[in-house]
Design a protein around this motif. Structure first.
Motif, PDB file in Angstrom:
ATOM      1  N   UNK A   1      55.109  54.639  37.903  1.00  0.00           N
ATOM      2  CA  UNK A   1      56.049  55.734  38.177  1.00  0.00           C
ATOM      3  C   UNK A   1      55.608  57.113  37.674  1.00  0.00           C
ATOM      4  N   UNK A   2      54.610  57.180  36.816  1.00  0.00           N
ATOM      5  CA  UNK A   2      54.227  58.468  36.256  1.00  0.00           C
ATOM      6  C   UNK A   2      52.762  58.823  36.459  1.00  0.00           C
ATOM      7  N   UNK A   3      51.913  57.854  36.682  1.00  0.00           N
ATOM      8  CA  UNK A   3      50.487  58.141  36.825  1.00  0.00           C
ATOM      9  C   UNK A   3      50.192  58.746  38.190  1.00  0.00           C
ATOM     10  N   UNK A   4      48.971  59.278  38.337  1.00  0.00           N
ATOM     11  CA  UNK A   4      48.556  59.860  39.616  1.00  0.00           C
ATOM     12  C   UNK A   4      47.744  58.875  40.458  1.00  0.00           C
ATOM     13  N   UNK A   5      47.863  57.589  40.169  1.00  0.00           N
ATOM     14  CA  UNK A   5      47.225  56.578  41.008  1.00  0.00           C
ATOM     15  C   UNK A   5      47.829  56.617  42.408  1.00  0.00           C
ATOM     16  N   UNK A   6      47.010  56.259  43.412  1.00  0.00           N
ATOM     17  CA  UNK A   6      47.533  56.295  44.776  1.00  0.00           C
ATOM     18  C   UNK A   6      48.492  55.124  45.022  1.00  0.00           C
ATOM     19  N   UNK A   7      49.185  55.229  46.118  1.00  0.00           N
ATOM     20  CA  UNK A   7      50.234  54.249  46.419  1.00  0.00           C
ATOM     21  C   UNK A   7      49.665  52.843  46.541  1.00  0.00           C
ATOM     22  N   UNK A   8      48.495  52.715  47.157  1.00  0.00           N
ATOM     23  CA  UNK A   8      47.895  51.396  47.344  1.00  0.00           C
ATOM     24  C   UNK A   8      47.623  50.717  46.003  1.00  0.00           C
ATOM     25  N   UNK A   9      47.102  51.493  45.052  1.00  0.00           N
ATOM     26  CA  UNK A   9      46.796  50.925  43.743  1.00  0.00           C
ATOM     27  C   UNK A   9      48.083  50.539  43.014  1.00  0.00           C
ATOM     28  N   UNK A  10      49.105  51.370  43.114  1.00  0.00           N
ATOM     29  CA  UNK A  10      50.367  51.049  42.454  1.00  0.00           C
ATOM     30  C   UNK A  10      50.985  49.775  43.032  1.00  0.00           C
ATOM     31  N   UNK A  11      50.877  49.622  44.342  1.00  0.00           N
ATOM     32  CA  UNK A  11      51.398  48.403  44.959  1.00  0.00           C
ATOM     33  C   UNK A  11      50.626  47.180  44.488  1.00  0.00           C
ATOM     34  N   UNK A  12      49.306  47.340  44.304  1.00  0.00           N
ATOM     35  CA  UNK A  12      48.486  46.229  43.814  1.00  0.00           C
ATOM     36  C   UNK A  12      48.898  45.842  42.394  1.00  0.00           C
ATOM     37  N   UNK A  13      49.120  46.846  41.532  1.00  0.00           N
ATOM     38  CA  UNK A  13      49.532  46.581  40.150  1.00  0.00           C
ATOM     39  C   UNK A  13      50.837  45.786  40.129  1.00  0.00           C
ATOM     40  N   UNK A  14      51.779  46.206  40.986  1.00  0.00           N
ATOM     41  CA  UNK A  14      53.078  45.528  41.043  1.00  0.00           C
ATOM     42  C   UNK A  14      52.957  44.142  41.656  1.00  0.00           C
ATOM     43  N   UNK A  15      52.235  44.062  42.753  1.00  0.00           N
ATOM     44  CA  UNK A  15      52.146  42.806  43.496  1.00  0.00           C
ATOM     45  C   UNK A  15      51.430  41.723  42.702  1.00  0.00           C
ATOM     46  N   UNK A  16      50.376  42.110  41.999  1.00  0.00           N
ATOM     47  CA  UNK A  16      49.571  41.120  41.301  1.00  0.00           C
ATOM     48  C   UNK A  16      50.013  40.906  39.854  1.00  0.00           C
ATOM     49  N   UNK A  17      51.030  41.664  39.432  1.00  0.00           N
ATOM     50  CA  UNK A  17      51.625  41.429  38.109  1.00  0.00           C
ATOM     51  C   UNK A  17      50.632  41.539  36.973  1.00  0.00           C
ATOM     52  N   UNK A  18      49.765  42.537  37.035  1.00  0.00           N
ATOM     53  CA  UNK A  18      48.698  42.657  36.037  1.00  0.00           C
ATOM     54  C   UNK A  18      49.258  42.678  34.615  1.00  0.00           C
ATOM     55  N   UNK A  19      50.304  43.478  34.429  1.00  0.00           N
ATOM     56  CA  UNK A  19      50.897  43.579  33.096  1.00  0.00           C
ATOM     57  C   UNK A  19      52.235  42.845  32.988  1.00  0.00           C
ATOM     58  N   UNK A  20      52.837  42.523  34.100  1.00  0.00           N
ATOM     59  CA  UNK A  20      54.157  41.887  34.059  1.00  0.00           C
ATOM     60  C   UNK A  20      54.092  40.365  34.003  1.00  0.00           C
ATOM     61  N   UNK A  21      52.954  39.777  34.359  1.00  0.00           N
ATOM     62  CA  UNK A  21      52.810  38.319  34.299  1.00  0.00           C
ATOM     63  C   UNK A  21      52.520  37.909  32.850  1.00  0.00           C
ATOM     64  N   UNK A  22      53.430  37.197  32.205  1.00  0.00           N
ATOM     65  CA  UNK A  22      53.239  36.841  30.788  1.00  0.00           C
ATOM     66  C   UNK A  22      52.062  35.912  30.553  1.00  0.00           C
ATOM     67  N   UNK A  23      51.548  35.297  31.595  1.00  0.00           N
ATOM     68  CA  UNK A  23      50.401  34.396  31.425  1.00  0.00           C
ATOM     69  C   UNK A  23      49.070  35.111  31.412  1.00  0.00           C
ATOM     70  N   UNK A  24      49.059  36.430  31.699  1.00  0.00           N
ATOM     71  CA  UNK A  24      47.799  37.179  31.725  1.00  0.00           C
ATOM     72  C   UNK A  24      47.365  37.592  30.325  1.00  0.00           C
ATOM     73  N   UNK A  25      46.073  37.507  30.073  1.00  0.00           N
ATOM     74  CA  UNK A  25      45.460  38.059  28.859  1.00  0.00           C
ATOM     75  C   UNK A  25      44.636  39.261  29.306  1.00  0.00           C
ATOM     76  N   UNK A  26      45.018  40.445  28.849  1.00  0.00           N
ATOM     77  CA  UNK A  26      44.395  41.672  29.337  1.00  0.00           C
ATOM     78  C   UNK A  26      43.314  42.136  28.367  1.00  0.00           C
TER      79      UNK A  26
END
Length: 415
Positions: A204-229
């Protein structure tokens, strides 16, 4: 009152030394400091913004990297209203900002007030000299130390290198560690809360393009509790070897098959060389599990990102100290990095994971993933280190040294 006039880059110039000086001045007593910096329009430096901070305490009158002299510095002191009886000049040095070493020493020789130089880029593990200094650095110190009142360095490794090479000037060499930030509002969060907040910033605040933001949301990079970042931040300097982040994530996935390892590099280029490097990173990202986000992280978001990463990976090719590490330790972030020069010394003193061998570092990261209590202890030690070397304490040490120099008779040496 003791007055320190810092000389070097300063905000809004985009430079690690400009940031460093602003953090020192921001934690110094009101009315106790001034800055002599480079002409914003003539220097050709890239700017963070067009805003000038503390305009009444900063003189932007040094024409450029090659156009500096004692009369220019004296004019700056005059413009800032410096009195003869109380100022100390404090230069911030690295060879890119002051490329003419002989000219730089001439400034120190011709100024008749106490002069201190903080060295940001001295080495102590070089094979070019017996002491560990690089040959260029050794030769520079050889002509500088006789005419300066004191120098400060960030690590004991550099201190040992300089004093072993020049024992006759050891009394002039002082260790003032790089300051560490404090982010209590961040390190009170759980890691999942930090991930949620950083995820919101990206969406919601970064200047990433829409496609990248949709990827972040769709793939749950930070929202999936099973991910180790596994993450990395900061400017996209090729010397940071950020491409290794993606290779290390693959190798870590193999030795920890029960974990879902995600690699995230966040940063933006600030010159053409870094733009080319960004293209290289982009070519290897955005397959599932590997991501490169080309975006600027504001000052308050950088430590949030570092704390949101389960492990921060840092393996520079050549690095004497790191401002990014200062933010990470202040956030209580877990850092796994290269045991190299001042970066390695800082990581070890702060309780982080530091190795000279990348395979050993990966095994260490595996242990962190399998034993969460180890990561918790690293966070605790990082915060203890941050308290010991806060910007407030390090700023105070500057004034203690300045007062010591002013008390000496004679107060300045000449050659």
């Amino acid at each position: 009152m003791t007055m320190i006039y810092f000389v070097g880059t300063y905000k809004p110039i985009m430079c690690g030394i400009a940031d460093y000086t602003s953090f020192i001045t921001g934690n110094s007593p009101a009315g106790s400091w001034g800055v002599l910096s480079f002409d914003i329009e003539k220097s050709g430096a890239q700017l963070i913004s067009s805003d000038v901070e503390n305009w009444d305490r900063v003189w932007y009158g040094i024409p450029g990297w090659y156009e500096f002299s004692a009369p220019v510095i004296e004019e700056g002191l005059k413009q800032l209203g410096a009195r003869k009886e109380d100022p100390v000049l404090w230069f911030q040095h690295e060879f890119g900002i002051w490329p003419n070493s002989i000219q730089f020493v001439d400034i120190l020789r011709n100024l008749k007030i106490p002069r201190v130089v903080t060295f940001h880029t001295l080495h102590f593990q070089s094979t070019e000299t017996r002491s560990g200094l690089r040959r260029e650095q050794h030769d520079f110190l050889q002509i500088l130390l006789p005419v300066v009142d004191a120098i400060t360095v960030f690590s004991w490794g550099v201190y040992d290198a300089v004093t072993s090479a020049f024992p006759e000037y050891s009394r002039k060499v002082h260790v003032i560690k790089h300051g560490i930030h404090s982010y209590p509002a961040i390190n009170r969060l759980s890691r999942s809360e930090a991930k949620d907040r950083f995820n919101d910033f990206l969406l919601y605040e970064s200047d990433l393009d829409r496609e990248m933001k949709e990827k972040i949301h769709r793939e749950g990079i930070f929202s999936n509790p099973g991910n180790v970042v596994l993450g990395g931040t900061g400017f996209l300097c090729p010397s940071k070897q950020s491409e290794l982040l993606f290779q290390v994530s693959d190798r870590l996935q193999k030795v920890a098959p029960g974990k879902n390892i995600i690699a995230v590099r966040v940063g933006n280029p600030r010159d053409e060389t870094q733009r080319i490097y960004a293209d290289k990173l982009r070519a290897t990202h955005n397959s599932r599990g590997k991501y490169f986000f080309e975006t600027w992280l504001p000052e308050g978001v950088l430590p949030l990102a570092q704390y949101a990463f389960d492990i921060n990976f840092f393996w520079p090719r050549d690095c004497t100290q790191s401002g990014v590490l200062s933010h990470a330790l202040g956030a209580g972030a877990v850092v796994a990095g290269r045991d190299l020069e001042g970066v390695g010394e800082t990581l070890k003193e702060a309780g982080g994971l530091a190795e000279t061998d990348l395979r050993k570092l990966i095994n260490g990261m595996k242990e962190l993933l399998l034993n969460p209590e180890l990561a918790a202890r690293i966070e605790e030690k990082a915060l203890c280190y941050a308290g010991r070397f806060s910007w407030e304490i390090q700023a105070r040490r500057h004034f203690e040294l300045a007062e010591e120099l002013l008390s000496q008779v004679p107060v300045a040496s000449t050659a």
